[in-house]
Write a protein that holds these residues in place. Structure first.
Motif, PDB file in Angstrom:
ATOM      1  N   TRP A  99       0.836  -1.203   0.000  1.00 22.54           N
ATOM      2  CA  TRP A  99       0.000   0.000   0.000  1.00 22.54           C
ATOM      3  C   TRP A  99       0.870   1.253   0.000  1.00 22.54           C
ATOM      4  CZ3 TRP A  99      -5.323  -0.505   0.037  1.00 22.54           C
ATOM      5  CH2 TRP A  99      -5.835  -1.756   0.397  1.00 22.54           C
ATOM      6  N   ILE A 100       0.512   2.230  -0.831  1.00 22.97           N
ATOM      7  CA  ILE A 100       1.133   3.548  -0.793  1.00 22.97           C
ATOM      8  C   ILE A 100       0.354   4.368   0.231  1.00 22.97           C
ATOM      9  CG2 ILE A 100       1.556   5.683  -2.064  1.00 22.97           C
ATOM     10  CD1 ILE A 100       1.760   3.940  -4.597  1.00 22.97           C
ATOM     11  N   THR A 106      -3.971  14.058   6.988  1.00 22.11           N
ATOM     12  CA  THR A 106      -3.860  13.549   8.364  1.00 22.11           C
ATOM     13  C   THR A 106      -4.815  14.319   9.276  1.00 22.11           C
ATOM     14  OG1 THR A 106      -1.570  12.932   7.973  1.00 22.11           O
ATOM     15  CG2 THR A 106      -2.227  13.196  10.258  1.00 22.11           C
ATOM     16  N   PRO A 107      -5.602  13.641  10.145  1.00 20.30           N
ATOM     17  CA  PRO A 107      -5.470  12.270  10.618  1.00 20.30           C
ATOM     18  C   PRO A 107      -6.118  11.227   9.707  1.00 20.30           C
ATOM     19  CG  PRO A 107      -7.254  13.291  11.799  1.00 20.30           C
ATOM     20  CD  PRO A 107      -6.660  14.339  10.885  1.00 20.30           C
ATOM     21  N   ASN A 108      -6.625  11.632   8.560  1.00 16.16           N
ATOM     22  CA  ASN A 108      -7.160  10.672   7.599  1.00 16.16           C
ATOM     23  C   ASN A 108      -6.015  10.239   6.682  1.00 16.16           C
ATOM     24  OD1 ASN A 108      -9.829  11.016   8.554  1.00 16.16           O
ATOM     25  ND2 ASN A 108      -9.987  12.887   7.354  1.00 16.16           N
ATOM     26  N   LEU A 109      -6.001   8.957   6.350  1.00 18.23           N
ATOM     27  CA  LEU A 109      -4.983   8.434   5.444  1.00 18.23           C
ATOM     28  C   LEU A 109      -5.645   7.905   4.188  1.00 18.23           C
ATOM     29  CD1 LEU A 109      -2.700   6.376   7.876  1.00 18.23           C
ATOM     30  CD2 LEU A 109      -2.319   8.678   6.989  1.00 18.23           C
ATOM     31  N   ARG A 110      -5.006   8.168   3.051  1.00 18.11           N
ATOM     32  CA  ARG A 110      -5.431   7.590   1.770  1.00 18.11           C
ATOM     33  C   ARG A 110      -4.401   6.509   1.443  1.00 18.11           C
ATOM     34  NH1 ARG A 110      -8.753   9.901  -1.484  1.00 18.11           N
ATOM     35  NH2 ARG A 110      -8.285  11.966  -0.671  1.00 18.11           N
ATOM     36  N   LEU A 111      -4.855   5.278   1.364  1.00 18.74           N
ATOM     37  CA  LEU A 111      -3.968   4.138   1.131  1.00 18.74           C
ATOM     38  C   LEU A 111      -4.364   3.485  -0.189  1.00 18.74           C
ATOM     39  CD1 LEU A 111      -4.783   3.411   4.686  1.00 18.74           C
ATOM     40  CD2 LEU A 111      -2.378   3.434   4.063  1.00 18.74           C
ATOM     41  N   THR A 112      -3.411   3.399  -1.105  1.00 11.83           N
ATOM     42  CA  THR A 112      -3.677   2.874  -2.441  1.00 11.83           C
ATOM     43  C   THR A 112      -2.804   1.655  -2.680  1.00 11.83           C
ATOM     44  OG1 THR A 112      -4.080   5.144  -3.185  1.00 11.83           O
ATOM     45  CG2 THR A 112      -3.763   3.476  -4.897  1.00 11.83           C
ATOM     46  N   ALA A 119      -6.218  -1.148  -9.360  1.00 17.81           N
ATOM     47  CA  ALA A 119      -5.847  -0.725  -8.008  1.00 17.81           C
ATOM     48  C   ALA A 119      -7.093  -0.497  -7.169  1.00 17.81           C
ATOM     49  CB  ALA A 119      -5.012   0.550  -8.066  1.00 17.81           C
ATOM     50  N   ALA A 120      -6.902  -0.565  -5.868  1.00 13.68           N
ATOM     51  CA  ALA A 120      -7.965  -0.231  -4.915  1.00 13.68           C
ATOM     52  C   ALA A 120      -7.419   0.830  -3.974  1.00 13.68           C
ATOM     53  CB  ALA A 120      -8.390  -1.468  -4.132  1.00 13.68           C
ATOM     54  N   GLN A 121      -8.336   1.583  -3.386  1.00 13.96           N
ATOM     55  CA  GLN A 121      -7.936   2.651  -2.476  1.00 13.96           C
ATOM     56  C   GLN A 121      -8.874   2.664  -1.290  1.00 13.96           C
ATOM     57  OE1 GLN A 121      -8.517   7.039  -3.465  1.00 13.96           O
ATOM     58  NE2 GLN A 121      -6.343   6.717  -3.906  1.00 13.96           N
ATOM     59  N   VAL A 122      -8.317   2.877  -0.107  1.00 11.32           N
ATOM     60  CA  VAL A 122      -9.130   2.991   1.099  1.00 11.32           C
ATOM     61  C   VAL A 122      -8.743   4.285   1.797  1.00 11.32           C
ATOM     62  CG1 VAL A 122      -7.583   1.583   2.530  1.00 11.32           C
ATOM     63  CG2 VAL A 122      -9.971   1.802   3.158  1.00 11.32           C
ATOM     64  N   TYR A 123      -9.764   5.001   2.255  1.00 13.73           N
ATOM     65  CA  TYR A 123      -9.595   6.270   2.967  1.00 13.73           C
ATOM     66  C   TYR A 123     -10.008   5.991   4.405  1.00 13.73           C
ATOM     67  CZ  TYR A 123      -9.688  11.376   3.436  1.00 13.73           C
ATOM     68  OH  TYR A 123      -9.437  12.674   3.793  1.00 13.73           O
ATOM     69  N   VAL A 124      -9.090   6.198   5.360  1.00 13.54           N
ATOM     70  CA  VAL A 124      -9.306   5.794   6.744  1.00 13.54           C
ATOM     71  C   VAL A 124      -9.243   6.991   7.683  1.00 13.54           C
ATOM     72  CG1 VAL A 124      -8.490   4.322   8.621  1.00 13.54           C
ATOM     73  CG2 VAL A 124      -8.246   3.558   6.250  1.00 13.54           C
ATOM     74  N   ASP A 125     -10.256   7.130   8.535  1.00 15.30           N
ATOM     75  CA  ASP A 125     -10.243   8.108   9.614  1.00 15.30           C
ATOM     76  C   ASP A 125      -9.521   7.449  10.785  1.00 15.30           C
ATOM     77  OD1 ASP A 125     -10.686   9.733  11.798  1.00 15.30           O
ATOM     78  OD2 ASP A 125     -12.861   9.831  11.552  1.00 15.30           O
ATOM     79  N   THR A 126      -8.270   7.823  11.004  1.00 20.35           N
ATOM     80  CA  THR A 126      -7.462   7.153  12.020  1.00 20.35           C
ATOM     81  C   THR A 126      -7.806   7.593  13.441  1.00 20.35           C
ATOM     82  OG1 THR A 126      -5.663   8.752  11.798  1.00 20.35           O
ATOM     83  CG2 THR A 126      -5.554   6.751  10.428  1.00 20.35           C
TER      84      THR A 126
END
Length: 171
Positions: A99-100, A106-112, A119-126
């Motif tokens: 994952w990139i 931040t604090p949200n991360l975009r992980l690709t 490709a898939a991407q997930v956006y996470v509220d950490t």
């Protein structure tokens, strides 16, 4: 009108009202589908996504090859993106998937995903979920996307500089 007919009509109306009320309580998250959301591989991913991540239950989305968890959403997934090009952003491997990590929000991360096509991407509220927990939970589903590459370790030495010029004193 016969009492039995009235009772059937009343029961039917009550059932429709209950269905309407229950369906209006279920949140639907609006997301835009990725350009290649109709790729059959994304369908293989979405049918394997977990019902929950941590204590966040999966909620409905209105776009193909997408998913969301939590109310409000603490993780959003989209499948069907163009694979990213090599980058200087951090790349991590969890659960057999690379994952990139984009920390711009931040604090949200975009992980690709890196080295997966599509490709898939997930956006996470950490503040709600651990990014590691999200990626581990998604790994089994994301592994359905064919692996075409992987993260590499960054080059930390200049290959054009000889040992003497770096202050290296080894014989």
């Amino acid at each position: 009108m016969d009492e039995v007919v009235k009772l059937k009509i009343l029961t039917s109306v009550a059932a429709l009202c209950a269905l309407f009320l229950l369906s209006s309580c279920a949140p639907t998250v609006h997301l835009e589908p990725a350009a290649n959301a109709n790729d059959p591989l994304c369908a293989e991913v979405t049918v394997r996504l977990p019902d929950s991540i941590g204590d966040q239950a999966r909620v409905w989305t209105d776009a193909q090859a997408t998913a969301a968890w939590g109310t409000p959403s603490s993780a959003l997934l989209t499948c069907g993106l163009e694979p990213p090009a090599p980058t200087t952003l951090q790349c991590v491997s969890l659960g057999g998937v690379d994952w990139i990590v984009d920390e711009e929000d931040t604090p949200n991360l975009r992980l690709t995903t890196y080295g997966r096509e599509p490709a898939a991407q997930v956006y996470v509220d950490t503040t709600t979920l651990s990014a590691d927990a999200v990626l581990e939970s998604l790994a089994g589903a994301i592994q359905q996307l064919p692996k075409t590459g992987e993260c590499t370790a960054p080059v930390t030495e200049d290959p054009d500089v000889v040992g003497d010029e770096t202050g290296d004193t080894a014989p």
